[in-house]
Motif scaffolding. Structure first.
Motif, short mmCIF file in Angstrom:
data_model
loop_
_atom_site.label_atom_id
_atom_site.label_comp_id
_atom_site.label_asym_id
_atom_site.label_seq_id
_atom_site.Cartn_x
_atom_site.Cartn_y
_atom_site.Cartn_z
N ARG A 1 0.78 -0.90 -0.56
CA ARG A 1 0.10 -0.31 -0.02
C ARG A 1 0.89 1.11 0.17
NH1 ARG A 1 -1.30 3.69 3.83
NH2 ARG A 1 -0.74 2.26 5.19
N VAL A 2 1.90 1.07 0.84
CA VAL A 2 2.70 2.43 1.07
C VAL A 2 3.77 2.53 -0.06
CG1 VAL A 2 2.29 2.68 3.24
CG2 VAL A 2 4.24 1.70 2.15
N LEU A 3 3.79 1.45 -0.75
CA LEU A 3 4.91 1.87 -1.86
C LEU A 3 4.11 2.15 -3.12
CD1 LEU A 3 6.67 -1.26 -1.66
CD2 LEU A 3 7.61 0.74 -1.92
N ARG A 4 4.59 3.27 -4.10
CA ARG A 4 4.60 3.73 -5.22
C ARG A 4 4.41 2.25 -6.58
NH1 ARG A 4 8.08 8.49 -4.33
NH2 ARG A 4 6.52 9.69 -2.55
N PRO A 5 3.54 2.42 -7.66
CA PRO A 5 4.20 1.56 -9.10
C PRO A 5 5.53 1.37 -9.33
CG PRO A 5 1.94 2.78 -8.49
CD PRO A 5 2.41 3.74 -7.55
#
Ligand code: ZN
Length: 320
Positions: A214-218
């Protein structure tokens, strides 16, 4: 009538002296042990160039970091215990990075080559000075020995520790408190999450992986180490948390060294671990792998896939 004041002990002076001398004695003992360890590394010709600090270093091995009691409870063979000790020590004498920390560093240098226009950075010490790297939003969950000293100098890096008694997201003494199963960061906040020997200690793996995703960007990555023993076919929970918050044990409780009483292991990861990571929505890569009896210091890289973009193809035939 006896005096209320206890008689002055004839040992009072030696005890005071002992209290005064003890710190010096401990420092002397520590220093002597370091000299012996380094001398042993030199005699055995164990040298490496450290990927964290960039210096040439004798490699200090400490077999005692894996205590016999842990070997017994975990059911480790002599070979596995030795491989684990190499992973958990083999220290750089300059920055204190363990083997697993140096492999994390090498993986970061490979995945995020800095200084592409000149010479790529060959240590994290140089890597963090690259403007493109300094622009990365990095989350380091639990300080990684050696690596933390450098990551903490990066302007956009956030380091967290876990304290069950402190409010989530609170900052105390400059350290942010975060629970990996319920992070307080907004969605897509980070380009990179780094953890080392942490995932096996979270009570709910599914939630931890979901939170990291969730906290990571694509396109963002989680780069980490965790114990994975060869010969364990399927991941299983050694412990869990009941509905009243009580700890439930499903296998012999084991604790990894650290803290006051050690850290309870909730998961024993097995050969299916990469597929568990993939099922959590990550692209998965295992570096220095697969785990072998003589080498347990693998680095896992999971990546949030980038969303597919529509191909520039017209949906209706164009008339000419
Ligand atoms: Zn080093």
């Amino acid at each position: 009538m006896p005096s209320a004041v206890p008689p002055r002990s004839r040992f009072a002076v030696p005890q005071t002296l002992k209290r005064l001398l003890l710190p010096s004695w401990n420092r002397g003992h520590w220093f002597l042990r370091r000299v012996v360890e380094i001398a042993e590394a030199v005699l055995r010709r164990r040298f490496e160039r450290c990927d964290v600090c960039g210096r040439a270093t004798p490699v200090v091995h400490r077999a005692w970091v894996i205590p016999p009691r842990l070997v017994e409870l975990w059911g480790l063979s002599t070979e596995l215990a030795s491989a684990l000790a190499h992973k958990e020590s083999d220290l750089c004498v300059w920055c204190g990075a363990k083997r697993r920390g140096r492999r994390l560093a090498r993986t970061l240098l490979d995945l995020y080559p800095a200084g592409a226009s000149a010479r790529p950075a060959t240590s994290i010490a140089a890597w963090i000075r690259d403007p493109a790297i300094a622009a990365l939003d990095i989350l380091e969950v639990n300080a990684v020995d050696g690596l933390h000293a450098y990551l903490s100098r990066m302007p956009r890096a956030v380091a967290t520790e876990f304290d069950a008694d402190a409010p989530a997201g609170a900052v105390r003494n400059g350290v942010r408190n975060e629970d990996l199963t319920r992070l307080t960061f907004a969605d897509a906040s980070f380009d990179l999450v780094v953890t080392s020997e942490t995932l096996e200690h979270v009570p709910n793996l599914e939630r931890a992986l979901s939170e990291i995703r969730r906290v990571l960007r694509p396109g963002g990555r989680h780069v980490f180490t965790t114990p994975l023993m060869p010969g364990v076919p399927a991941t299983y929970a050694r412990a869990g948390v009941g509905s009243d918050g009580e700890i439930l044990h499903f296998a012999t409780p084991i604790r990894h060294p650290g803290g006051d009483v050690g850290y309870l292991v909730f998961y024993e990861f097995g050969a299916d671990f990469p597929s568990i990571l993939a099922a959590s929505g990550f692209e998965v890569e295992v570096r220095y792998g697969p785990p072998r009896d003589e080498d347990l210091a693998q680095v896992f890289v999971t990546r949030v896939p980038r969303p597919l973009t529509a191909l520039p193809i017209a949906t209706t035939a164009r008339r000419t």
